[in-house]
Design a protein around this motif. Structure first.
Motif, PDB file in Angstrom:
ATOM      1  N   PHE A   9       0.480  -1.217  -0.271  1.00  0.00           N
ATOM      2  CA  PHE A   9       0.234   0.185   0.444  1.00  0.00           C
ATOM      3  C   PHE A   9       0.957   1.580  -0.147  1.00  0.00           C
ATOM      4  O   PHE A   9       0.406   2.235  -0.980  1.00  0.00           O
ATOM      5  CB  PHE A   9      -0.663  -0.105   0.816  1.00  0.00           C
ATOM      6  N   LEU A  10       2.224   1.144   1.241  1.00  0.00           N
ATOM      7  CA  LEU A  10       2.444   2.670   0.677  1.00  0.00           C
ATOM      8  C   LEU A  10       3.595   3.040  -0.843  1.00  0.00           C
ATOM      9  O   LEU A  10       3.460   3.863  -1.264  1.00  0.00           O
ATOM     10  CB  LEU A  10       4.201   2.394   1.542  1.00  0.00           C
ATOM     11  N   LYS A  11       3.844   1.555  -0.828  1.00  0.00           N
ATOM     12  CA  LYS A  11       4.335   1.966  -2.832  1.00  0.00           C
ATOM     13  C   LYS A  11       3.461   2.230  -3.885  1.00  0.00           C
ATOM     14  O   LYS A  11       3.743   2.652  -4.018  1.00  0.00           O
ATOM     15  CB  LYS A  11       4.970   0.587  -3.132  1.00  0.00           C
ATOM     16  N   LEU A  12       2.402   1.576  -3.400  1.00  0.00           N
ATOM     17  CA  LEU A  12       1.156   2.442  -4.235  1.00  0.00           C
ATOM     18  C   LEU A  12       1.025   4.083  -4.272  1.00  0.00           C
ATOM     19  O   LEU A  12       0.944   4.474  -5.342  1.00  0.00           O
ATOM     20  CB  LEU A  12      -0.210   2.301  -4.341  1.00  0.00           C
ATOM     21  N   VAL A  13       1.075   4.389  -3.158  1.00  0.00           N
ATOM     22  CA  VAL A  13       0.199   5.816  -2.429  1.00  0.00           C
ATOM     23  C   VAL A  13       1.486   7.086  -3.109  1.00  0.00           C
ATOM     24  O   VAL A  13       1.322   7.656  -3.256  1.00  0.00           O
ATOM     25  CB  VAL A  13      -0.101   6.142  -1.293  1.00  0.00           C
ATOM     26  N   CYS A  14       2.704   6.295  -2.735  1.00  0.00           N
ATOM     27  CA  CYS A  14       3.954   6.518  -4.071  1.00  0.00           C
ATOM     28  C   CYS A  14       4.146   7.081  -5.175  1.00  0.00           C
ATOM     29  O   CYS A  14       5.236   8.039  -5.410  1.00  0.00           O
ATOM     30  CB  CYS A  14       4.881   5.873  -2.515  1.00  0.00           C
ATOM     31  N   LEU A  15       3.443   6.280  -5.598  1.00  0.00           N
ATOM     32  CA  LEU A  15       3.575   6.120  -6.878  1.00  0.00           C
ATOM     33  C   LEU A  15       2.938   7.553  -7.580  1.00  0.00           C
ATOM     34  O   LEU A  15       1.845   8.088  -7.102  1.00  0.00           O
ATOM     35  CB  LEU A  15       3.111   4.545  -7.562  1.00  0.00           C
ATOM     36  N   ASN A  16       3.562   8.093  -8.917  1.00  0.00           N
ATOM     37  CA  ASN A  16       2.885   8.872  -9.704  1.00  0.00           C
ATOM     38  C   ASN A  16       1.676   8.058 -10.153  1.00  0.00           C
ATOM     39  O   ASN A  16       1.115   6.496  -9.934  1.00  0.00           O
ATOM     40  CB  ASN A  16       3.779   9.334 -10.684  1.00  0.00           C
ATOM     41  N   ARG A  18      -0.068   7.869 -13.467  1.00  0.00           N
ATOM     42  CA  ARG A  18       0.182   6.957 -14.992  1.00  0.00           C
ATOM     43  C   ARG A  18       0.732   5.488 -14.189  1.00  0.00           C
ATOM     44  O   ARG A  18      -0.294   4.584 -14.058  1.00  0.00           O
ATOM     45  CB  ARG A  18       0.394   7.241 -15.512  1.00  0.00           C
ATOM     46  N   PRO A  19       1.426   5.510 -13.268  1.00  0.00           N
ATOM     47  CA  PRO A  19       2.486   3.914 -12.711  1.00  0.00           C
ATOM     48  C   PRO A  19       1.408   3.031 -11.746  1.00  0.00           C
ATOM     49  O   PRO A  19       0.928   2.222 -11.738  1.00  0.00           O
ATOM     50  CB  PRO A  19       3.440   4.022 -12.344  1.00  0.00           C
ATOM     51  N   GLN A  20       0.795   3.873 -11.152  1.00  0.00           N
ATOM     52  CA  GLN A  20      -0.535   4.200 -10.038  1.00  0.00           C
ATOM     53  C   GLN A  20      -1.530   3.220 -10.548  1.00  0.00           C
ATOM     54  O   GLN A  20      -2.633   2.201  -9.789  1.00  0.00           O
ATOM     55  CB  GLN A  20      -0.661   4.996  -9.218  1.00  0.00           C
ATOM     56  N   ARG A  21      -2.152   4.319 -11.530  1.00  0.00           N
ATOM     57  CA  ARG A  21      -3.234   3.536 -12.325  1.00  0.00           C
ATOM     58  C   ARG A  21      -2.773   1.675 -13.039  1.00  0.00           C
ATOM     59  O   ARG A  21      -3.574   0.941 -12.999  1.00  0.00           O
ATOM     60  CB  ARG A  21      -4.028   3.915 -13.753  1.00  0.00           C
ATOM     61  N   THR A  22      -1.739   1.809 -13.444  1.00  0.00           N
ATOM     62  CA  THR A  22      -1.262   0.768 -14.273  1.00  0.00           C
ATOM     63  C   THR A  22      -1.026  -0.577 -12.662  1.00  0.00           C
ATOM     64  O   THR A  22      -1.207  -1.701 -13.254  1.00  0.00           O
ATOM     65  CB  THR A  22       0.275   0.458 -14.179  1.00  0.00           C
ATOM     66  N   ALA A  23      -0.506   0.153 -11.347  1.00  0.00           N
ATOM     67  CA  ALA A  23      -0.305  -1.011 -10.668  1.00  0.00           C
ATOM     68  C   ALA A  23      -1.604  -1.518  -9.970  1.00  0.00           C
ATOM     69  O   ALA A  23      -2.380  -2.711  -9.658  1.00  0.00           O
ATOM     70  CB  ALA A  23      -0.246  -0.181  -9.542  1.00  0.00           C
ATOM     71  N   ILE A  24      -3.028  -0.480  -9.808  1.00  0.00           N
ATOM     72  CA  ILE A  24      -4.553  -0.677  -8.943  1.00  0.00           C
ATOM     73  C   ILE A  24      -4.702  -1.752 -10.920  1.00  0.00           C
ATOM     74  O   ILE A  24      -5.761  -2.344 -10.607  1.00  0.00           O
ATOM     75  CB  ILE A  24      -5.338   0.483  -9.579  1.00  0.00           C
ATOM     76  N   ARG A  25      -4.880  -1.457 -11.890  1.00  0.00           N
ATOM     77  CA  ARG A  25      -5.320  -2.133 -13.109  1.00  0.00           C
ATOM     78  C   ARG A  25      -5.007  -3.836 -13.040  1.00  0.00           C
ATOM     79  O   ARG A  25      -5.789  -4.644 -12.965  1.00  0.00           O
ATOM     80  CB  ARG A  25      -4.911  -2.516 -14.611  1.00  0.00           C
TER      81      ARG A  25
END
Length: 218
Positions: A9-16, A18-25
């Motif tokens: 979760f920390l990694k997710l919220v620290c992403l910009n 576009r990469p955050q959307r990719t991670a959620i996808r």
């Protein structure tokens, strides 16, 4: 409902964005859990801090790790953990885990302390972070761990403080030192829920993730 471990979760919220959307996808499309890359470090950290084993004995076990990148990550992480512990005295404590569920039940996050430590008159529940990328952002870190404070207030053995120990520096990010950043939790959750809905719509998936229930990842 998407499930995250603390580091994931920390990694997710620290992403910009576009990469955050990719991670959620990727999470929404995943049907199973991923390999826990940091489990080897956490187990050895607990042997060192909680069980009091010597770092020499623990370091000797690193060669048992099959994957070279993981071996190197554990070796560097333990070296930095020893440096941090040498300069940060305090009795080691034990705290249980808690799980936060977002208001719309789109995701949940487990906070599982790797150890607790006595600091002055406070007991601090600590999660270890050893991820190289993205860089751990203090404001996002404080906002994320603030989500767990109310949950601990309902437990019998509640810590006085929560923290993330980043072995990259090393640096201990304590919630009690967050200042105004501690109020970012609700906004952070709202943004993640909004992105989960948007990506679910793009994939034509139910936003509650009922058809995809990934296991927690590191």
């Amino acid at each position: 409902m998407l499930s995250f471990g603390t580091s994931a979760f920390l990694k997710l919220v620290c992403l910009n964005d576009r990469p955050q959307r990719t991670a959620i996808r990727q999470r929404l499309l995943s049907s199973g859990g991923a390999y826990d890359y940091h489990r080897s470090l956490r187990l050895r950290a607990q042997r060192y801090l909680v069980r009091g084993e010597s770092m020499t004995a623990i370091a000797a076990s690193i060669d048992e790790i099959a994957r070279a990148p993981e071996r190197n990550s554990v070796r560097v992480g333990l070296e930095r953990l020893e440096i941090w512990r040498t300069g940060y005295a305090g009795s080691i404590l034990d705290y249980g885990s808690v799980t936060y569920e977002s208001p719309s039940r789109l995701f949940k996050v487990a906070f599982a302390p790797d150890f607790g430590i006595q600091s002055d008159d406070s007991g601090v529940a600590v999660h270890i972070w050893n991820t190289v990328q993205p860089r751990l952002l203090p404001e996002m870190t404080y906002g994320a761990i603030s989500l767990f404070r109310p949950l601990y207030e309902e437990t019998d053995n509640a810590p006085d403080d929560l923290a993330v120990l980043s072995l990259r520096e090393p640096e201990l990010y304590r919630l009690s030192e967050a200042g105004g950043y501690a109020d970012m939790g609700a906004d952070l959750v709202a943004r993640i829920e909004s992105t989960v809905r948007e990506v679910s719509d793009e994939l034509d998936l139910p936003p509650d993730g009922e058809e995809h229930a990934p296991e927690p990842r590191p």
